[in-house]
Design a protein around this motif. Sequence first.
Motif, mmCIF file in Angstrom:
data_model
loop_
_atom_site.group_PDB
_atom_site.id
_atom_site.type_symbol
_atom_site.label_atom_id
_atom_site.label_comp_id
_atom_site.label_asym_id
_atom_site.label_seq_id
_atom_site.Cartn_x
_atom_site.Cartn_y
_atom_site.Cartn_z
ATOM 1 N N LEU A 112 76.257 61.306 54.582
ATOM 2 C CA LEU A 112 77.477 62.034 54.919
ATOM 3 C C LEU A 112 78.628 61.655 53.990
ATOM 4 N N LEU A 113 78.775 60.364 53.726
ATOM 5 C CA LEU A 113 79.835 59.913 52.816
ATOM 6 C C LEU A 113 79.628 60.484 51.413
ATOM 7 N N ALA A 114 78.386 60.500 50.954
ATOM 8 C CA ALA A 114 78.104 61.040 49.620
ATOM 9 C C ALA A 114 78.329 62.555 49.585
ATOM 10 N N TRP A 115 77.862 63.261 50.597
ATOM 11 C CA TRP A 115 78.017 64.710 50.639
ATOM 12 C C TRP A 115 79.496 65.101 50.583
ATOM 13 N N ASN A 116 80.335 64.322 51.294
ATOM 14 C CA ASN A 116 81.772 64.615 51.329
ATOM 15 C C ASN A 116 82.549 63.947 50.198
ATOM 16 N N ASP A 117 81.841 63.230 49.326
ATOM 17 C CA ASP A 117 82.459 62.561 48.185
ATOM 18 C C ASP A 117 83.529 61.552 48.631
ATOM 19 N N TRP A 118 83.248 60.866 49.764
ATOM 20 C CA TRP A 118 84.120 59.798 50.261
ATOM 21 C C TRP A 118 83.452 58.480 49.928
ATOM 22 N N ILE A 119 84.076 57.669 49.155
ATOM 23 C CA ILE A 119 83.620 56.330 48.792
ATOM 24 C C ILE A 119 82.339 56.370 47.956
ATOM 25 N N ILE A 120 81.310 57.023 48.450
ATOM 26 C CA ILE A 120 80.060 57.179 47.700
ATOM 27 C C ILE A 120 80.153 58.496 46.931
#
Length: 160
Positions: A112-120
């Motif tokens: 989820l973090l990667a998909w939303n480009d948050w932190i990852i």
Amino acid sequence: MTGVMRLDPGSTDEHPTVHRTARRAIIPVLVEVSLMTVLLGWAIARPLAEFPFVFLPQGLLVATAIYVPTTLWDFEADRASGYLTVATHLGPERTYRLGWWAWILCNAGALLLAWNDWIIPRRMFVLLGIFTPLLLWQYHVFIGGARTQPDRVKGMMLCA
């Protein structure tokens, strides 16, 4: 926050115990060692206002998934001595399930973090998508499939 614990009521210097006293210290020590260490470490390098608080649940899930199965290592000895741990309280199967669900959620959180480009970074999404099923399989087989203490230790080492 931490310091010297008092002996349990009824405990003697010849046979000291701190089991009951230690239970009250678990949450303050957890906050001190995990949350405060992370925040203070961040504050050394950057302003605390820039800390990615959305990442805190992720860290808690990873810590739970990794720590909880370690309480299975000494399950038999802890149970025999009356020592209260996650494993002696929940039993081996429920302890594993707690770690397993935390592992599933932390992997889903990473996606989820990667998909939303948050932190990852979003470019990591495909790589995470490839490795997440492998990580889940590895945890289930090597930790969930372990039935003896040596196998549990081996499983944790293989997953680390």
